[in-house]
Design a protein around this motif. Structure first.
Motif, PDB file in Angstrom:
ATOM      1  N   GLY A  63       0.798  -1.213   0.000  1.00 12.14           N
ATOM      2  CA  GLY A  63       0.000   0.000   0.000  1.00 12.14           C
ATOM      3  C   GLY A  63       0.832   1.264   0.000  1.00 12.14           C
ATOM      4  O   GLY A  63       0.410   2.297   0.533  1.00 12.14           O
ATOM      5  N   SER A 107      -6.433  -3.703   4.476  1.00 14.79           N
ATOM      6  CA  SER A 107      -5.042  -3.686   4.934  1.00 14.79           C
ATOM      7  C   SER A 107      -4.759  -4.862   5.860  1.00 14.79           C
ATOM      8  O   SER A 107      -3.662  -5.430   5.841  1.00 14.79           O
ATOM      9  N   TRP A 173      -3.911  -2.480  -1.484  1.00 18.27           N
ATOM     10  CA  TRP A 173      -3.752  -3.151  -0.188  1.00 18.27           C
ATOM     11  C   TRP A 173      -3.835  -4.665  -0.331  1.00 18.27           C
ATOM     12  O   TRP A 173      -3.209  -5.405   0.431  1.00 18.27           O
TER      13      TRP A 173
END
Length: 467
Positions: A63, A107, A173
């Motif tokens: 990310g 994430s 992500w």
């Protein structure tokens, strides 16, 4: 065989976690070496599990920023080696992976999947196969396909309704590539399905339904395209935990050869719920959530079904309109129906132990093997013929000399009502019904049978990978 379990929901209350832990234990008893890899969530007690923190860390970029994950290792009493991946920012702050979307959840999945892939890459020679459990583990399977193309993988789908859908904005992500993308965004389960060497579902019937041409599942075409890569493996139940001869939640114990204790369980439950204490009235139990379509279907037949000389006890988790509908049924027939809200485990045992029948309407996915638990306790399951639970139920014929439950053909009020009335008539044949209860209690629902099926799935995955 050296097997690595990817279990993102380990040490949670989900079906994925419970089944992965049990299967690992049984495989270990069968002389396989089993490692289990999981995120380290905030509720996991590293001291209680006697975990040691490794000095080395897993470091990588994801990310557009760097990440660092700690490793904790240990071994449980069953001989299964445990490894937990910890990150204070995104994993320790969570209790599980929900798949509800959003950057934070993306994430969490991305960090765990990338860290897991790097750890497996460092130890790839230690494993013959990777067995991924549940939709979130699909992210690891997808990464392994490109990072370690020589390592065979099996992905188990517990409930295909849980897919892990995210917006396209979360792509950086997850890093799952174009295979995870569709018109709705990014789907983690899809990436895992397309990357695994073998895919298993929780029953043959459920696997068949996912691949049927008329399936309206969002990933139906993906399942169909996988063809013979998809198979159904029935998961077992823990005969030590679910055992009417030793169950501490029951007021009286019983077994297939001495059923008197079941009669006492029935009388005790009737008394506790202020139902008439009658051994000659069939007791139907039903356990579900307010969101289950099957529980709504059962409520719809209530006015017609409760006109019969029967008793119905419903354990319903959740709040809302459906609870009110069942309460209206109680207002009209207080001596024939009782409702217990919540998810009390002790009451669940008591209800299954007391019931003559357990109605499980609906149940597209075999979420908790309730039909096996019912049979284990001498309660005849009532399930939909096309549902995910029907593999373990053979429809009883009129003499009750064969069969292990009752199947209804269509997911309609008419079909369900007719089958429950058929079950009521079967109960009246007292001697034959008691013999049938004893017979179904002796059915083999052990995990040893499940283990043999997974061993075959592992061999098929390894063979397919080599070819």
């Amino acid at each position: 065989m050296r097997i690595l379990f990817i279990a993102p929901q380990a040490f949670t209350s989900t079906r994925d976690a419970q089944d992965a832990a049990t299967l690992a234990k049984v495989l270990r008893r069968a002389d396989h070496a089993v490692d289990l890899l999981s995120p380290l969530y905030g509720h996991i007690d590293t001291v209680k599990l006697a975990l040691a923190r490794r000095l080395t860390k897993l470091e990588f970029d994801l990310g557009g920023r760097p990440w660092s994950c700690e490793l904790y290792t240990g071994r449980n009493p069953d001989g299964v080696d445990l490894t937990f991946i910890g990150n204070e920012e995104v994993l320790l702050s969570a209790d599980s992976l929900t798949g509800e979307g959003g950057q934070l959840e993306a994430s969490r999945i991305g960090v765990f999947a990338k860290a897991a892939t790097e750890l497996i890459r460092q130890n790839a020679d230690n494993y013959d196969i990777v067995h991924a459990h549940g939709w979130a583990a699909g992210a690891v399977v997808a990464r392994l396909r490109s990072a370690l193309p020589d390592l065979p993988t099996v992905l188990t789908v517990y409930d295909a309704a849980e897919q892990g859908r995210f917006d396209s904005a979360d792509a950086d992500w997850l890093e799952l590539g174009e295979q995870a993308v569709d018109e709705a965004g990014i789907t983690v389960l899809k990436a895992g399905l397309l990357s695994a060497d073998q895919v298993t579902a929780l029953s043959p019937n459920y696997a068949h339904r996912l691949q049927r041409p008329d399936s309206d599942h969002p990933l139906g075409q993906v399942f169909r395209d996988l063809g013979s890569k998809v198979s159904g493996v029935r998961h077992g139940i823990d005969p030590a935990f679910w055992n009417p001869a030793t169950d501490g939640h029951l007021p009286s114990r019983f077994d297939p050869f001495d059923m008197d204790g079941k009669d006492k369980c029935k009388a005790e439950l009737q008394h506790d719920l202020t139902l008439p204490v009658r051994s000659d009235a069939p007791l139907f139990g039903a356990i579900g959530h307010v969101d289950d379509e099957g529980m709504a279907l059962l409520a719809k037949i209530g006015p017609d079904f409760l006109r019969n000389d029967v008793q119905l006890v419903v354990q319903l988790e959740g709040d809302g309109e459906l609870v009110a509908i069942y309460e209206e049924l109680w207002d009209q027939w207080p001596d024939r129906i009782q409702i217990k809200t919540g998810n009390d485990e002790a009451f669940r045992h008591a209800l299954i132990g007391a019931s003559d029948f357990i109605a499980v309407p609906g149940s597209e996915a075999p979420s908790d093997n309730i039909q096996m638990l019912a049979q284990r306790y001498g309660a005849l399951p009532i399930v939909h013929r096309e549902g995910g639970l029907a593999d373990e139920v053979v429809d009883c014929e009129a003499s009750l000399k064969t069969g292990s439950g009752f199947l209804y053909d269509e997911p309609t009020t008419r079909s369900l009502l007719a089958t429950m009335q058929r079950a009521t008539a079967a109960f009246a044949n007292n001697k034959a019904f008691r013999e049938m209860q004893s017979r179904v209690m002796r059915l083999d629902h052990s995990w040893e049978r499940t283990t043999r099926l997974y061993e075959r799935a592992y061999r098929d995955a390894i063979a397919a990978h080599r070819s």
